[in-house]
Design a protein around this motif. Structure first.
Motif, PDB file in Angstrom:
ATOM      1  N   THR A 158      39.127  15.030 -52.204  1.00 24.86           N
ATOM      2  CA  THR A 158      39.381  14.771 -50.797  1.00 24.86           C
ATOM      3  C   THR A 158      39.911  16.010 -50.091  1.00 24.86           C
ATOM      4  O   THR A 158      40.757  16.731 -50.628  1.00 24.86           O
ATOM      5  N   LEU A 159      39.426  16.244 -48.876  1.00 22.00           N
ATOM      6  CA  LEU A 159      40.006  17.222 -47.958  1.00 22.00           C
ATOM      7  C   LEU A 159      40.708  16.463 -46.847  1.00 22.00           C
ATOM      8  O   LEU A 159      40.113  15.589 -46.211  1.00 22.00           O
ATOM      9  N   LEU A 160      41.980  16.785 -46.605  1.00 23.43           N
ATOM     10  CA  LEU A 160      42.717  16.265 -45.457  1.00 23.43           C
ATOM     11  C   LEU A 160      42.904  17.407 -44.469  1.00 23.43           C
ATOM     12  O   LEU A 160      43.537  18.424 -44.787  1.00 23.43           O
ATOM     13  N   LEU A 161      42.332  17.249 -43.289  1.00 24.72           N
ATOM     14  CA  LEU A 161      42.277  18.326 -42.308  1.00 24.72           C
ATOM     15  C   LEU A 161      43.009  17.906 -41.040  1.00 24.72           C
ATOM     16  O   LEU A 161      42.708  16.861 -40.453  1.00 24.72           O
ATOM     17  N   VAL A 162      43.977  18.712 -40.626  1.00 23.27           N
ATOM     18  CA  VAL A 162      44.738  18.458 -39.406  1.00 23.27           C
ATOM     19  C   VAL A 162      44.332  19.485 -38.355  1.00 23.27           C
ATOM     20  O   VAL A 162      44.401  20.696 -38.601  1.00 23.27           O
ATOM     21  N   SER A 163      43.909  18.989 -37.197  1.00 23.30           N
ATOM     22  CA  SER A 163      43.508  19.875 -36.102  1.00 23.30           C
ATOM     23  C   SER A 163      44.052  19.326 -34.791  1.00 23.30           C
ATOM     24  O   SER A 163      44.228  18.116 -34.639  1.00 23.30           O
ATOM     25  N   PRO A 164      44.330  20.200 -33.816  1.00 25.87           N
ATOM     26  CA  PRO A 164      44.876  19.732 -32.535  1.00 25.87           C
ATOM     27  C   PRO A 164      43.807  19.053 -31.691  1.00 25.87           C
ATOM     28  O   PRO A 164      42.636  19.441 -31.730  1.00 25.87           O
ATOM     29  N   THR A 165      44.204  18.043 -30.935  1.00 27.29           N
ATOM     30  CA  THR A 165      43.310  17.461 -29.937  1.00 27.29           C
ATOM     31  C   THR A 165      43.489  18.236 -28.636  1.00 27.29           C
ATOM     32  O   THR A 165      44.421  19.042 -28.491  1.00 27.29           O
ATOM     33  N   PRO A 166      42.621  18.009 -27.651  1.00 29.58           N
ATOM     34  CA  PRO A 166      42.778  18.706 -26.355  1.00 29.58           C
ATOM     35  C   PRO A 166      44.101  18.377 -25.653  1.00 29.58           C
ATOM     36  O   PRO A 166      44.501  19.101 -24.735  1.00 29.58           O
ATOM     37  N   ARG A 167      44.799  17.317 -26.081  1.00 28.49           N
ATOM     38  CA  ARG A 167      46.070  16.950 -25.441  1.00 28.49           C
ATOM     39  C   ARG A 167      47.264  17.646 -26.076  1.00 28.49           C
ATOM     40  O   ARG A 167      48.392  17.526 -25.577  1.00 28.49           O
ATOM     41  N   HIS A 168      47.034  18.382 -27.149  1.00 34.56           N
ATOM     42  CA  HIS A 168      48.142  19.012 -27.864  1.00 34.56           C
ATOM     43  C   HIS A 168      48.813  20.087 -27.004  1.00 34.56           C
ATOM     44  O   HIS A 168      48.153  21.003 -26.506  1.00 34.56           O
ATOM     45  N   LEU A 169      50.110  19.931 -26.803  1.00 37.94           N
ATOM     46  CA  LEU A 169      50.926  20.872 -26.004  1.00 37.94           C
ATOM     47  C   LEU A 169      50.392  21.039 -24.584  1.00 37.94           C
ATOM     48  O   LEU A 169      50.556  22.094 -23.963  1.00 37.94           O
ATOM     49  N   ARG A 170      49.779  19.976 -24.046  1.00 37.18           N
ATOM     50  CA  ARG A 170      49.089  20.108 -22.761  1.00 37.18           C
ATOM     51  C   ARG A 170      50.026  20.518 -21.631  1.00 37.18           C
ATOM     52  O   ARG A 170      49.612  21.207 -20.687  1.00 37.18           O
ATOM     53  N   GLU A 171      51.302  20.110 -21.713  1.00 36.85           N
ATOM     54  CA  GLU A 171      52.247  20.459 -20.655  1.00 36.85           C
ATOM     55  C   GLU A 171      52.548  21.959 -20.623  1.00 36.85           C
ATOM     56  O   GLU A 171      53.018  22.479 -19.602  1.00 36.85           O
ATOM     57  N   LEU A 172      52.299  22.641 -21.742  1.00 25.36           N
ATOM     58  CA  LEU A 172      52.594  24.076 -21.816  1.00 25.36           C
ATOM     59  C   LEU A 172      51.370  24.951 -21.569  1.00 25.36           C
ATOM     60  O   LEU A 172      51.519  26.112 -21.184  1.00 25.36           O
ATOM     61  N   VAL A 173      50.183  24.392 -21.812  1.00 28.65           N
ATOM     62  CA  VAL A 173      48.968  25.210 -21.755  1.00 28.65           C
ATOM     63  C   VAL A 173      48.787  25.826 -20.380  1.00 28.65           C
ATOM     64  O   VAL A 173      48.644  27.056 -20.232  1.00 28.65           O
ATOM     65  N   ASP A 174      48.795  25.017 -19.328  1.00 29.45           N
ATOM     66  CA  ASP A 174      48.605  25.546 -17.980  1.00 29.45           C
ATOM     67  C   ASP A 174      49.849  26.257 -17.478  1.00 29.45           C
ATOM     68  O   ASP A 174      49.762  27.317 -16.850  1.00 29.45           O
ATOM     69  N   ALA A 175      51.018  25.667 -17.771  1.00 26.96           N
ATOM     70  CA  ALA A 175      52.264  26.235 -17.250  1.00 26.96           C
ATOM     71  C   ALA A 175      52.525  27.640 -17.778  1.00 26.96           C
ATOM     72  O   ALA A 175      53.057  28.501 -17.063  1.00 26.96           O
ATOM     73  N   LEU A 176      52.128  27.888 -19.034  1.00 29.22           N
ATOM     74  CA  LEU A 176      52.436  29.179 -19.661  1.00 29.22           C
ATOM     75  C   LEU A 176      51.192  30.029 -19.918  1.00 29.22           C
ATOM     76  O   LEU A 176      51.299  31.136 -20.453  1.00 29.22           O
ATOM     77  N   GLY A 177      50.017  29.507 -19.585  1.00 28.75           N
ATOM     78  CA  GLY A 177      48.794  30.270 -19.813  1.00 28.75           C
ATOM     79  C   GLY A 177      48.433  30.384 -21.280  1.00 28.75           C
ATOM     80  O   GLY A 177      47.911  31.420 -21.722  1.00 28.75           O
ATOM     81  N   LEU A 178      48.671  29.307 -22.056  1.00 26.54           N
ATOM     82  CA  LEU A 178      48.364  29.339 -23.482  1.00 26.54           C
ATOM     83  C   LEU A 178      46.890  29.038 -23.728  1.00 26.54           C
ATOM     84  O   LEU A 178      46.177  28.548 -22.854  1.00 26.54           O
ATOM     85  N   LEU A 179      46.438  29.314 -24.952  1.00 25.67           N
ATOM     86  CA  LEU A 179      45.078  28.974 -25.331  1.00 25.67           C
ATOM     87  C   LEU A 179      44.927  27.451 -25.353  1.00 25.67           C
ATOM     88  O   LEU A 179      45.797  26.751 -25.865  1.00 25.67           O
ATOM     89  N   SER A 180      43.836  26.959 -24.806  1.00 26.71           N
ATOM     90  CA  SER A 180      43.591  25.523 -24.783  1.00 26.71           C
ATOM     91  C   SER A 180      42.674  25.122 -25.937  1.00 26.71           C
ATOM     92  O   SER A 180      42.013  25.969 -26.546  1.00 26.71           O
ATOM     93  N   VAL A 181      42.632  23.815 -26.220  1.00 28.02           N
ATOM     94  CA  VAL A 181      41.790  23.275 -27.289  1.00 28.02           C
ATOM     95  C   VAL A 181      40.491  22.777 -26.691  1.00 28.02           C
ATOM     96  O   VAL A 181      40.486  22.003 -25.726  1.00 28.02           O
ATOM     97  N   ASP A 182      39.385  23.192 -27.260  1.00 25.36           N
ATOM     98  CA  ASP A 182      38.059  22.777 -26.825  1.00 25.36           C
ATOM     99  C   ASP A 182      37.905  21.267 -26.939  1.00 25.36           C
ATOM    100  O   ASP A 182      38.282  20.666 -27.945  1.00 25.36           O
ATOM    101  N   GLU A 183      37.342  20.642 -25.902  1.00 27.84           N
ATOM    102  CA  GLU A 183      37.110  19.200 -25.922  1.00 27.84           C
ATOM    103  C   GLU A 183      36.193  18.788 -27.078  1.00 27.84           C
ATOM    104  O   GLU A 183      36.261  17.656 -27.552  1.00 27.84           O
ATOM    105  N   ASP A 184      35.324  19.688 -27.525  1.00 27.07           N
ATOM    106  CA  ASP A 184      34.372  19.383 -28.587  1.00 27.07           C
ATOM    107  C   ASP A 184      34.835  19.867 -29.958  1.00 27.07           C
ATOM    108  O   ASP A 184      34.033  19.953 -30.893  1.00 27.07           O
ATOM    109  N   LYS A 185      36.109  20.169 -30.097  1.00 27.14           N
ATOM    110  CA  LYS A 185      36.592  20.781 -31.340  1.00 27.14           C
ATOM    111  C   LYS A 185      36.295  19.917 -32.563  1.00 27.14           C
ATOM    112  O   LYS A 185      35.781  20.408 -33.573  1.00 27.14           O
TER     113      LYS A 185
END
Length: 276
Positions: A176-203
């Motif tokens: 088994t592989l258990l894979l953890v990846s961010p959704t587009p909502r991850h840290l959403r309050e900081l992404v725009d406010a701080l200019g961080l890298l965003s998560v692709d909707e199709d990730k």
């Protein structure tokens, strides 16, 4: 300890088994690798590799943030999924960082050895001490992994690079592989406010497509929860991730000053399960 995973290791030059000789690992062809005093071993094939690895500053930031318990629900969800999978033999964490998540999983799997695989020696210095059953190995995720064929019953991959062919090779049939990846909502309050890298909707779709030739998806769940982060916590979460490579420090401090302290932030990830 490194001794717990030695039977599963393979020489990065010739893929033969490695055996201990004092504080050195050797293969039958004569390749040798010294164990660092901090408890990890580098099994990079030569000096060339494809990644830069986390810096000492990024590792320190990650260690502080995880130790504060902000991502505890992610570690608990991963440990629950690992216990449900109930693998035999080695647990390998590809892109293990400080060994935080691997340690939680090993607590849920008594007696299993764990291999922390990462390209950052700064991270592996911590991983080697994160749990009594962790052995820490410097390697490149995009090259052949220094593990024997079908040696792992479970692999973890948390916010890290994914090498589908090598994951399949290292997993035993039914593993088994258990894979953890961010959704587009991850840290959403900081992404725009701080200019961080965003998560692709199709990730998640792109992950499934890349792993599709090698592994079969068998389930997934989303883990989403609120956090209250101080200004220092926000600096830390920025400094421990990919935005650390792309954010101007002066601009970050200016934008941080406009945020409330503490600030409400959403953590949102997918825990996906794949089977060989």
């Amino acid at each position: 300890m490194l001794q717990d995973i030695e039977p599963y290791l393979a020489c990065p030059h010739c893929a033969q088994a490695l055996t201990p000789d004092g504080r050195t690992l050797r293969c039958p062809s004569g390749h040798s690798f010294d164990v660092a005093k901090q408890g990890y071993v580098s099994l990079l094939a030569g000096d060339a590799h494809t990644g830069t690895g986390d810096t000492a500053e990024m590792v320190a930031a990650r260690g502080d943030f995880l130790a504060a318990g902000h991502y505890r629900p992610i570690a608990e969800a991963l440990a629950d999924a690992a216990a449900a999978a109930d693998p035999e033999g080695l647990v390998a964490d590809l892109g293990a960082g400080t060994g935080h998540y691997l340690a939680h999983v090993l607590d849920a799997l008594p007696g299993r050895p764990g291999a922390a695989l990462d390209i950052s020696k700064f991270a592996l210095r911590r991983a080697a001490r994160a749990h009594p059953r962790i052995g820490a190995v410097v390697c490149d995720a995009w090259r052949p992994l220094p593990l024997r064929d079908a040696s792992a019953g479970l692999m973890l991959n948390v916010f890290a690079p994914r090498n589908g062919p090598e994951i399949r090779r290292v997993l035993r049939p039914g593993g088994t592989l258990l894979l953890v990846s961010p959704t587009p909502r991850h840290l959403r309050e900081l992404v725009d406010a701080l200019g961080l890298l965003s998560v692709d909707e199709d990730k998640q779709r792109r992950i499934d497509e890349k792993l599709g030739p090698y592994l079969t998806p068998v389930g997934r769940r989303e883990v989403e929860f609120p956090m209250r982060l101080s200004a220092a916590d926000v600096r830390t979460v920025v400094g421990m991730g990919p935005s650390a490579w792309h954010t101007d420090p002066d601009r970050l401090e200016e934008r941080l000053g406009a945020l409330p302290d503490p600030v409400g932030v959403t953590a949102s990830v997918t825990v996906a399960e794949y089977r060989r």
